[in-house]
Design a protein around this motif. Structure first.
Motif, PDB file in Angstrom:
ATOM      1  N   ALA A 145      -2.700  94.724  71.392  1.00 17.95           N
ATOM      2  CA  ALA A 145      -3.156  95.918  70.684  1.00 17.95           C
ATOM      3  C   ALA A 145      -3.118  95.739  69.176  1.00 17.95           C
ATOM      4  N   LEU A 146      -2.115  95.018  68.669  1.00 12.86           N
ATOM      5  CA  LEU A 146      -1.960  94.861  67.225  1.00 12.86           C
ATOM      6  C   LEU A 146      -2.695  93.652  66.676  1.00 12.86           C
ATOM      7  N   ALA A 147      -3.307  92.849  67.562  1.00  9.64           N
ATOM      8  CA  ALA A 147      -4.116  91.726  67.080  1.00  9.64           C
ATOM      9  C   ALA A 147      -5.298  92.234  66.271  1.00  9.64           C
ATOM     10  N   ASP A 148      -5.790  93.414  66.620  1.00  5.57           N
ATOM     11  CA  ASP A 148      -6.855  94.075  65.852  1.00  5.57           C
ATOM     12  C   ASP A 148      -6.382  95.499  65.575  1.00  5.57           C
ATOM     13  N   PRO A 149      -5.489  95.669  64.606  1.00  4.38           N
ATOM     14  CA  PRO A 149      -4.824  96.960  64.417  1.00  4.38           C
ATOM     15  C   PRO A 149      -5.769  98.023  63.881  1.00  4.38           C
ATOM     16  N   PRO A 150      -5.452  99.300  64.132  1.00  5.84           N
ATOM     17  CA  PRO A 150      -6.281 100.380  63.610  1.00  5.84           C
ATOM     18  C   PRO A 150      -6.261 100.413  62.088  1.00  5.84           C
ATOM     19  N   ALA A 151      -7.364 100.847  61.511  1.00  6.33           N
ATOM     20  CA  ALA A 151      -7.510 100.829  60.051  1.00  6.33           C
ATOM     21  C   ALA A 151      -6.470 101.718  59.375  1.00  6.33           C
ATOM     22  N   GLU A 152      -6.123 102.833  60.014  1.00 10.39           N
ATOM     23  CA  GLU A 152      -5.168 103.745  59.380  1.00 10.39           C
ATOM     24  C   GLU A 152      -3.781 103.113  59.283  1.00 10.39           C
ATOM     25  N   LEU A 153      -3.487 102.154  60.171  1.00 14.00           N
ATOM     26  CA  LEU A 153      -2.204 101.461  60.107  1.00 14.00           C
ATOM     27  C   LEU A 153      -2.206 100.413  58.996  1.00 14.00           C
TER      28      LEU A 153
END
Length: 328
Positions: A145-153
């Motif tokens: 999930a964190l390999a392509d983290p959300p932009a807000e993060l």
């Protein structure tokens, strides 16, 4: 066959925290108001290495919540950590096995972070196979999930492990330069300092290519095994950009100490896909230096058990590395 080495203090009893009744009365009232009912039970968390308040609170209406709190004047670093964790938790993908945040509160000179309570326990050591399997599977989900983290993060401006490594993890270089005292080392390793310097210096270079995010502080005491057997991951203060195999190596230190085939577990995990062949050695060298030098300089605001944890973790890192490199 000798039993595997265990930490001198069990990880479920490493913390030294204030009780609920020791908190200022006005703060307890403010927390109860936010929870919506009087607090009738408080189970203080035994894991961790800070002196901040942390407990599962039960309320008169049957509710449960996990609450962390620290005084602004006396523990400003904890306040900063809890505020950072609140921002990170609020932006993590919602389906990750991490506690969901509820609210933060500033009252009576304290900062409070409230999250959902996880009904679980710190994994047993030596590792039980089912608990380790659940933890490794859970971390595979986190890493993916964190390999392509959300932009807000990523918009939080989180640090990069490569930068942290250059400034904070080149410990053997500091030892050789005489800026850090030489930690106690087994006789066969006293002549290996130049190799330790070379290995730890690889970590910033390898980490610089990582674009995903990692937990950054993945240890057995930051894992909870839920009543359903699922693993949950806690204490998200140190999220940074870096390779998932760094998290995995730190987590597997206690698997190595448990007498398990940690090399196989590391190599078989999806977080290591594409890792350099000596990524594990570089990480173990860096972790050994970090823990062994840190054990001599624990801050007074930490748990008194922190140095013992650091020595144990450093010794296991170094022993695992020495076995892999044929140094003994």
């Amino acid at each position: 066959m000798s039993p595997p080495p265990l930490p001198p203090v069990p990880y479920h009893a490493s913390a030294q925290r204030p009780s609920w009744s020791a908190l200022p009365a006005a703060l307890r009232v403010a927390v109860a108001d936010r929870l919506g009912a009087p607090v009738v039970t408080a189970r203080v968390a035994g894991a961790g290495f800070t002196r901040g308040f942390a407990a599962v609170l039960g309320t008169a209406d049957g509710g449960r919540a996990f609450v962390k709190a620290a005084p602004v004047a006396e523990q400003p670093h904890l306040v900063d950590w809890y505020a950072r964790e609140a921002a990170i938790l609020d932006r993590l993908p919602v389906d990750l096995p991490a506690p969901r945040p509820r609210w933060t509160l500033a009252a009576s000179g304290w900062f409070v972070l409230c999250t959902d309570a996880v009904d679980g326990h710190t994994p047993h050591l030596p590792w039980a196979p089912a608990e380790l399997d659940a933890t490794l599977a859970g971390y595979a989900q986190v890493a993916a999930a964190l390999a392509d983290p959300p932009a807000e993060l990523t918009a939080l401006g989180l640090p990069h492990l490569a930068d942290l490594s250059r400034s904070d993890i080149l410990w053997w270089e500091e030892v050789v330069a005489g800026r850090e005292p030489t930690p106690p080392l087994p006789a066969p390793l006293l002549g290996r300092l130049p190799e330790l310097v070379e290995l730890e210096a690889l970590l910033p270079r390898y980490a610089a290519d990582a674009t995903g995010l990692i937990h950054g502080d993945l240890r057995v005491d930051n894992v909870l095994i839920g009543a359903d057997g699922r693993a949950w991951f806690c204490d998200w203060t140190w999220v940074c950009a870096g390779p998932a195999w760094f998290d995995l190596a730190g987590l597997l230190l206690t698997a190595y100490a448990s007498g398990l085939d940690a090399d196989r577990l590391f190599a078989a995990h999806p977080a290591t896909i594409g890792a350099p062949p000596d990524a594990l050695d570089a990480t173990l060298a860096a972790l050994a230096g970090y823990y062994l030098t840190g054990a001599a300089a624990a801050p007074p605001t930490a748990s008194p058990h922190l140095p013992a944890h650091q020595r144990f973790s450093g010794e296991q890192s170094l022993d695992w590395l020495a076995r892999r490199r044929g140094w003994r």
